[in-house]
Design an enzyme around this catalytic site. Structure first.
Site, short mmCIF file in Angstrom:
data_model
loop_
_atom_site.label_atom_id
_atom_site.label_comp_id
_atom_site.label_asym_id
_atom_site.label_seq_id
_atom_site.Cartn_x
_atom_site.Cartn_y
_atom_site.Cartn_z
N PRO A 10 0.79 -1.23 0.00
CA PRO A 10 0.00 0.00 0.00
C PRO A 10 0.83 1.29 0.00
O PRO A 10 1.85 1.39 0.68
CB PRO A 10 -0.83 -0.10 1.29
CG PRO A 10 -0.18 -1.14 2.11
CD PRO A 10 0.49 -2.08 1.15
N ASN A 11 0.33 2.23 -0.78
CA ASN A 11 0.87 3.59 -0.89
C ASN A 11 2.16 3.69 -1.68
O ASN A 11 2.66 4.78 -1.90
CB ASN A 11 1.03 4.24 0.50
CG ASN A 11 -0.28 4.32 1.24
OD1 ASN A 11 -1.27 4.78 0.68
ND2 ASN A 11 -0.33 3.83 2.47
N ARG A 18 5.27 10.87 -2.38
CA ARG A 18 5.01 10.52 -0.99
C ARG A 18 6.26 10.77 -0.14
O ARG A 18 7.28 10.09 -0.30
CB ARG A 18 4.63 9.04 -0.92
CG ARG A 18 4.44 8.51 0.45
CD ARG A 18 4.30 7.00 0.46
NE ARG A 18 4.09 6.53 1.80
CZ ARG A 18 4.27 5.28 2.20
NH1 ARG A 18 4.66 4.36 1.34
NH2 ARG A 18 4.06 4.94 3.45
N TYR A 23 11.24 8.59 1.42
CA TYR A 23 11.16 7.52 0.42
C TYR A 23 11.85 7.85 -0.91
O TYR A 23 11.93 6.99 -1.78
CB TYR A 23 9.69 7.15 0.17
CG TYR A 23 9.01 6.62 1.41
CD1 TYR A 23 9.43 5.43 2.00
CD2 TYR A 23 7.96 7.30 2.02
CE1 TYR A 23 8.84 4.94 3.15
CE2 TYR A 23 7.35 6.83 3.17
CZ TYR A 23 7.80 5.64 3.73
OH TYR A 23 7.21 5.17 4.87
N ASN A 75 8.01 -5.61 -1.06
CA ASN A 75 7.95 -4.53 -0.08
C ASN A 75 6.50 -4.50 0.39
O ASN A 75 5.64 -3.91 -0.28
CB ASN A 75 8.35 -3.19 -0.71
CG ASN A 75 8.37 -2.08 0.34
OD1 ASN A 75 7.82 -2.24 1.43
ND2 ASN A 75 8.96 -0.95 0.00
N ALA A 78 3.14 -0.94 4.74
CA ALA A 78 2.58 -0.96 6.10
C ALA A 78 2.15 -2.36 6.55
O ALA A 78 2.15 -2.66 7.75
CB ALA A 78 1.40 0.01 6.18
N HIS A 81 4.09 -4.67 9.07
CA HIS A 81 3.99 -4.58 10.53
C HIS A 81 2.70 -5.17 11.07
O HIS A 81 2.52 -5.21 12.28
CB HIS A 81 4.12 -3.11 10.94
CG HIS A 81 5.20 -2.38 10.18
ND1 HIS A 81 6.52 -2.72 10.26
CD2 HIS A 81 5.14 -1.34 9.28
CE1 HIS A 81 7.24 -1.92 9.46
NE2 HIS A 81 6.41 -1.09 8.86
N ASP A 88 1.68 -15.65 6.20
CA ASP A 88 1.27 -17.04 6.00
C ASP A 88 1.32 -17.43 4.52
O ASP A 88 1.66 -18.57 4.18
CB ASP A 88 -0.14 -17.26 6.55
CG ASP A 88 -0.16 -17.31 8.08
OD1 ASP A 88 0.93 -17.32 8.70
OD2 ASP A 88 -1.26 -17.34 8.66
N GLU A 99 12.71 -9.37 1.38
CA GLU A 99 11.89 -8.22 1.80
C GLU A 99 12.71 -6.94 1.62
O GLU A 99 13.88 -6.89 2.01
CB GLU A 99 11.50 -8.40 3.27
CG GLU A 99 10.66 -7.26 3.82
CD GLU A 99 10.04 -7.61 5.18
OE1 GLU A 99 9.47 -8.71 5.31
OE2 GLU A 99 10.16 -6.78 6.10
N HIS A 101 12.72 -2.60 2.07
CA HIS A 101 12.15 -1.33 2.53
C HIS A 101 13.04 -0.21 2.04
O HIS A 101 14.27 -0.29 2.19
CB HIS A 101 12.04 -1.29 4.05
CG HIS A 101 11.14 -2.36 4.57
ND1 HIS A 101 9.78 -2.32 4.42
CD2 HIS A 101 11.42 -3.53 5.17
CE1 HIS A 101 9.25 -3.42 4.93
NE2 HIS A 101 10.23 -4.18 5.38
N SER A 103 13.09 2.84 3.27
CA SER A 103 13.61 3.54 4.44
C SER A 103 14.23 2.55 5.42
O SER A 103 13.97 1.33 5.34
CB SER A 103 12.46 4.29 5.14
OG SER A 103 11.50 3.38 5.64
N ARG A 108 13.18 4.31 12.62
CA ARG A 108 11.98 5.15 12.60
C ARG A 108 11.09 4.86 13.83
O ARG A 108 11.60 4.49 14.87
CB ARG A 108 11.25 4.93 11.27
CG ARG A 108 12.12 5.33 10.06
CD ARG A 108 11.41 5.13 8.75
NE ARG A 108 10.20 5.96 8.68
CZ ARG A 108 9.22 5.77 7.79
NH1 ARG A 108 9.34 4.79 6.90
NH2 ARG A 108 8.17 6.55 7.79
N ARG A 112 7.46 0.40 13.51
CA ARG A 112 8.05 -0.09 12.26
C ARG A 112 9.21 -1.06 12.51
O ARG A 112 9.77 -1.64 11.59
CB ARG A 112 8.54 1.07 11.39
CG ARG A 112 7.42 1.96 10.91
CD ARG A 112 7.92 3.02 9.93
NE ARG A 112 7.06 4.17 9.96
CZ ARG A 112 5.97 4.33 9.22
NH1 ARG A 112 5.59 3.38 8.38
NH2 ARG A 112 5.22 5.41 9.30
C1 DQA Z 1 8.18 0.96 3.87
C2 DQA Z 1 8.26 1.14 5.38
C3 DQA Z 1 6.91 0.92 6.04
O1 DQA Z 1 7.00 1.09 7.43
C4 DQA Z 1 5.90 1.90 5.48
O2 DQA Z 1 4.62 1.64 6.03
C5 DQA Z 1 5.86 1.92 4.01
C6 DQA Z 1 7.10 1.83 3.26
C7 DQA Z 1 9.52 1.32 3.18
O3 DQA Z 1 9.68 0.93 2.02
O4 DQA Z 1 10.37 2.00 3.76
O5 DQA Z 1 4.80 2.12 3.42
O6 DQA Z 1 7.92 -0.40 3.59
#
Ligand code: DQA
Length: 144
Positions: A10-11, A18, A23, A75, A78, A81, A88, A99, A101, A103, A108, A112
């Site tokens: 998401p996002n 953003r 990011y 990735n 959110a 977490h 699963d 995985e 990220h 950031s 942070r 997170r």
């Molecule tokens: C993220 C870190 C997550 O905590 C956050 O909710 C994101 C982006 C990252 O790529 O740094 O949406 O996964």
């Protein structure tokens, strides 16, 4: 041809606008194009999927079982977490996953610091911005 699946949660479709101080300025289409070119240079096909919906991500991971996917770069954003369901699904398909990220989640907010998905991935790359996706691709390619 080997196939890697790139999943973004998401996002992440908002990358570029953003919170660029966290990011970065690179957009998701730019990340996907760069990764696809690098994969293709190594004879690997890259499929990509972005969704803001937990269930859609779970469904896409399950579909990877039958579409020839041999590695996953994810990735979960959110959902990292919070999502037992995505964890699963990754555990169920047993496809090697990395995985990513953008950031450094460890530096942070405290919420997170916990990843539900990391324990079922081969490893985690965090804090290197868009470069993290390239490092994940390299990790998967070198494992092969
Ligand atoms: C993220 C870190 C997550 O905590 C956050 O909710 C994101 C982006 C990252 O790529 O740094 O949406 O996964």
């Amino acid at each position: 041809m080997k196939k890697i699946l790139l999943i973004n949660g998401p996002n992440l479709q908002l990358l570029g606008v953003r919170e660029p101080s966290i990011y970065g300025n690179v957009t998701l289409p730019q990340i996907v194009e760069d990764l696809r070119n690098r994969a293709s240079a190594q004879g690997v096909e890259l499929a990509d999927f972005q969704s803001n919906s937990e269930g859609a991500i779970v469904d896409r991971i399950a579909a990877a079982l039958t579409d020839g996917t041999e590695g996953i770069i994810i990735n979960p954003a959110a959902y990292t977490h919070t999502s037992v369901a995505i964890r699963d699904a990754l555990a169920a398909v047993k496809i090697p996953a990395v995985e990513v990220h953008l950031s450094n989640v460890s530096s942070r907010e405290e919420f997170r610091n916990k990843s539900l998905t990391a324990p079922v991935c081969r490893g985690v790359i965090a804090g290197f911005g868009a470069q993290g996706y390239r490092l994940a691709l390299q990790a998967l390619l070198e494992k092969w």
